[in-house]
Design a protein around this motif. Structure first.
Motif, PDB file in Angstrom:
ATOM      1  N   HIS A   1     -16.123  22.383 -34.438  1.00 16.39           N
ATOM      2  CA  HIS A   1     -16.098  22.387 -32.804  1.00 16.39           C
ATOM      3  C   HIS A   1     -14.900  21.763 -32.422  1.00 16.39           C
ATOM      4  N   ILE A   2     -14.590  21.723 -31.014  1.00 13.27           N
ATOM      5  CA  ILE A   2     -13.102  21.555 -30.718  1.00 13.27           C
ATOM      6  C   ILE A   2     -13.390  20.368 -29.453  1.00 13.27           C
ATOM      7  N   ASN A   3     -12.765  19.391 -29.750  1.00 13.02           N
ATOM      8  CA  ASN A   3     -12.952  18.282 -28.703  1.00 13.02           C
ATOM      9  C   ASN A   3     -11.682  18.658 -27.734  1.00 13.02           C
ATOM     10  N   THR A   4     -11.582  18.895 -26.485  1.00 15.34           N
ATOM     11  CA  THR A   4     -10.909  19.014 -25.523  1.00 15.34           C
ATOM     12  C   THR A   4     -10.762  17.902 -24.497  1.00 15.34           C
ATOM     13  N   TYR A   5      -9.470  17.457 -24.127  1.00 15.20           N
ATOM     14  CA  TYR A   5      -9.119  16.267 -23.480  1.00 15.20           C
ATOM     15  C   TYR A   5      -8.769  16.814 -22.240  1.00 15.20           C
ATOM     16  N   VAL A   6      -9.205  16.290 -21.188  1.00 22.55           N
ATOM     17  CA  VAL A   6      -8.873  16.826 -19.659  1.00 22.55           C
ATOM     18  C   VAL A   6      -8.577  15.702 -18.962  1.00 22.55           C
ATOM     19  N   ASP A   7      -7.548  15.523 -18.182  1.00 21.69           N
ATOM     20  CA  ASP A   7      -7.302  14.592 -17.289  1.00 21.69           C
ATOM     21  C   ASP A   7      -7.855  14.985 -15.810  1.00 21.69           C
TER      22      ASP A   7
ATOM     23  N   ILE B   1     -22.225  10.338 -19.818  1.00 19.35           N
ATOM     24  CA  ILE B   1     -22.310  11.796 -20.002  1.00 19.35           C
ATOM     25  C   ILE B   1     -21.831  12.280 -21.547  1.00 19.35           C
ATOM     26  N   ARG B   2     -22.736  12.839 -22.426  1.00 24.03           N
ATOM     27  CA  ARG B   2     -22.033  13.192 -23.718  1.00 24.03           C
ATOM     28  C   ARG B   2     -20.972  14.322 -23.506  1.00 24.03           C
ATOM     29  N   PRO B   3     -19.991  14.341 -24.661  1.00 25.40           N
ATOM     30  CA  PRO B   3     -19.139  15.433 -24.643  1.00 25.40           C
ATOM     31  C   PRO B   3     -19.528  16.758 -24.614  1.00 25.40           C
ATOM     32  N   GLU B   4     -20.603  16.724 -25.299  1.00 21.63           N
ATOM     33  CA  GLU B   4     -21.234  18.280 -25.697  1.00 21.63           C
ATOM     34  C   GLU B   4     -21.954  18.719 -24.287  1.00 21.63           C
ATOM     35  N   GLN B   5     -22.322  17.811 -23.407  1.00 15.64           N
ATOM     36  CA  GLN B   5     -23.074  18.435 -22.290  1.00 15.64           C
ATOM     37  C   GLN B   5     -22.247  18.838 -21.095  1.00 15.64           C
TER      38      GLN B   5
ATOM     39  N   LEU C   1     -23.520   4.591 -29.703  1.00 16.42           N
ATOM     40  CA  LEU C   1     -24.195   5.547 -30.314  1.00 16.42           C
ATOM     41  C   LEU C   1     -23.659   6.937 -29.837  1.00 16.42           C
ATOM     42  N   GLY C   2     -22.565   7.288 -30.661  1.00 18.59           N
ATOM     43  CA  GLY C   2     -21.881   8.463 -30.280  1.00 18.59           C
ATOM     44  C   GLY C   2     -20.879   8.372 -29.207  1.00 18.59           C
ATOM     45  N   ASP C   3     -19.993   9.677 -28.837  1.00 13.56           N
ATOM     46  CA  ASP C   3     -18.998   9.617 -28.008  1.00 13.56           C
ATOM     47  C   ASP C   3     -19.828   9.774 -26.614  1.00 13.56           C
TER      48      ASP C   3
ATOM     49  N   MET D   1     -13.527  13.942 -22.385  1.00 11.95           N
ATOM     50  CA  MET D   1     -13.549  14.486 -23.495  1.00 11.95           C
ATOM     51  C   MET D   1     -14.814  15.478 -23.439  1.00 11.95           C
ATOM     52  N   VAL D   2     -14.463  16.763 -23.849  1.00  9.27           N
ATOM     53  CA  VAL D   2     -15.625  18.043 -23.787  1.00  9.27           C
ATOM     54  C   VAL D   2     -15.465  18.585 -25.124  1.00  9.27           C
ATOM     55  N   ARG D   3     -16.794  18.590 -25.597  1.00  8.59           N
ATOM     56  CA  ARG D   3     -16.898  19.088 -26.923  1.00  8.59           C
ATOM     57  C   ARG D   3     -17.640  20.259 -26.907  1.00  8.59           C
TER      58      ARG D   3
END
Length: 382
Positions: free
Chosen positions: A327-333, A298-302, A250-252, A345-347
């Motif tokens: 919104h922007i989805n930012t991917y961080v290694d 953890i949800r990306p928007e959190q 249910l969601g990312d 993923m950070v939203r």
């Protein structure tokens, strides 16, 4: 099984008025069990969604309620009446199929009134009820057209009107939006939900689309491998999943490995990345652990991006931004000790994250004090 002359009370033990009840229902196809002793109660007037991936059993469950399939064990009640062995035409069910199943040789009015004609309703009453339901679903003036002369949305309205005109005890919707384009799908979701609220008809909706389920439902039953993994309101499912499959489906969600590091005053200490986080013990689903590895969901928007500093629990390198309009989805290694590199993923709302944290920037990741869920790692694939 009990006789259909011995109705079950339509009152739930907790006081809710129950329209549909399934008790220990089992369904097998040959040697494969597709529903495992499933129990479910649906309140009168409720909009309940059966959500899950293909093959999880949701359409089979819908067919059992409708009477299109027979249960191998268990009992099904509608309005307190045992219907397990009743044929479909005696259950007073309205259904909208995925492909609408309209009669191509009949016009709109005859398609809508077909069920009433088969029930022996007088012609004058059929005409009145068809006219009423056509106004309800916004089909005025289209009564003489054939299905091939209608748009996809109009065909769906005909199918919905045909299901509603019989004044069903329960309305079943089997992925009714799959043939519509995205913009029309959204409009029809709102329209059908408005009609359902207006009529107060108990509705069971089948979908594999999480967005549809979250936007339309009073409650969602998330299914997997023939079982209901969790049933709750959309908000409760999204914010407080009690099952790792539910949290992932249910969601990312980001799944981060952590190590248990003790607890104090109802708070669990977890080592995550280079530091410790403190999480309320209620966020540990099941409340049991072996003192070692735990998975943090953890949800990306959190998660928030921040300048890297000594107190940053997690840090990493920005590798990509994906623009999504609002919104922007930012991917961080991120480097996780022992586990190695992991992509998070950070939203973030708007465009600021893309401008402030360009690709290759080194950033810190701020985690929430609550709003996360913790599971035993072995539970993820249960």
């Amino acid at each position: 099984m009990r006789s259909s002359d011995s109705p079950m009370s339509a009152e739930d033990p907790h006081g809710a008025d129950i329209a549909v009840s399934l008790e220990g229902v089992v369904k097998k196809y040959r040697d494969q069990t597709v529903l495992h002793a499933l129990t479910l109660k649906i309140a009168r007037g409720e909009f309940l969604t059966l959500l899950g991936p293909s093959g999880c059993g949701k359409t089979t469950l819908l067919n059992l309620i409708a009477g299109f399939a027979e249960a191998d064990n268990g009992e099904i009640f509608i309005d307190g009446q045992l219907v397990t062995n009743l044929p479909a035409h005696q259950r007073h069910i309205g259904i909208v199929f995925q492909n609408y199943a309209l009669f191509p040789h009949m016009n709109v009015e005859r398609n809508i009134g077909y069920g009433l004609k088969m029930r022996g309703v007088p012609a004058q009453e059929i005409a009145e009820r068809v006219a009423d339901v056509m106004r309800l679903v916004k089909l005025d003036g289209l009564g003489q057209r054939k299905p091939k002369e209608l748009s996809g949305g109009q065909q769906q309205r005909v199918a919905l009107a045909r299901a509603l005109v019989i004044r069903p005890k329960v309305l079943l919707l089997d992925e009714p939006f799959s043939a519509l384009d995205k913009s029309l799908r959204g409009a029809m979701q709102v329209e059908i939900r408005d009609i359902q609220r207006q009529l107060g008809v108990t509705t069971v909706f089948v979908t594999h689309d999480q967005g549809e389920a979250l936007s339309m439902s009073d409650r969602i039953a998330v299914m997997s491998a023939g079982r209901i993994r969790q049933i709750a309101t959309p908000d409760a499912l999204y914010r407080s999943p009690q099952d790792p499959f539910v949290a992932s489906f249910l969601g990312d969600v980001n799944i981060l490995p952590a190590q248990y590091h003790g607890e104090q005053g109802g708070m669990i200490q977890l080592r995550l990345g280079s530091g410790l986080i403190s999480v309320n013990r209620t966020r540990l689903v099941g409340q049991q652990h072996d003192g070692g590895r735990l998975d943090v969901y953890i949800r990306p928007e959190q998660i928030q991006l921040e300048p890297l500093h000594a107190q940053s629990v997690l840090s990493g390198t920005v590798v990509n931004h994906v623009f999504q309009g609002d919104h922007i989805n930012t991917y961080v290694d991120v480097d996780i000790p022992v586990e190695g590199r992991q992509r998070v993923m950070v939203r973030s709302p708007g465009l600021q994250a893309m401008q402030q944290w360009p690709v290759s920037a080194v950033v810190g990741l701020a985690l929430p004090d609550d709003g996360i869920s913790i599971f035993q790692p072995e539970a993820r694939h249960a």
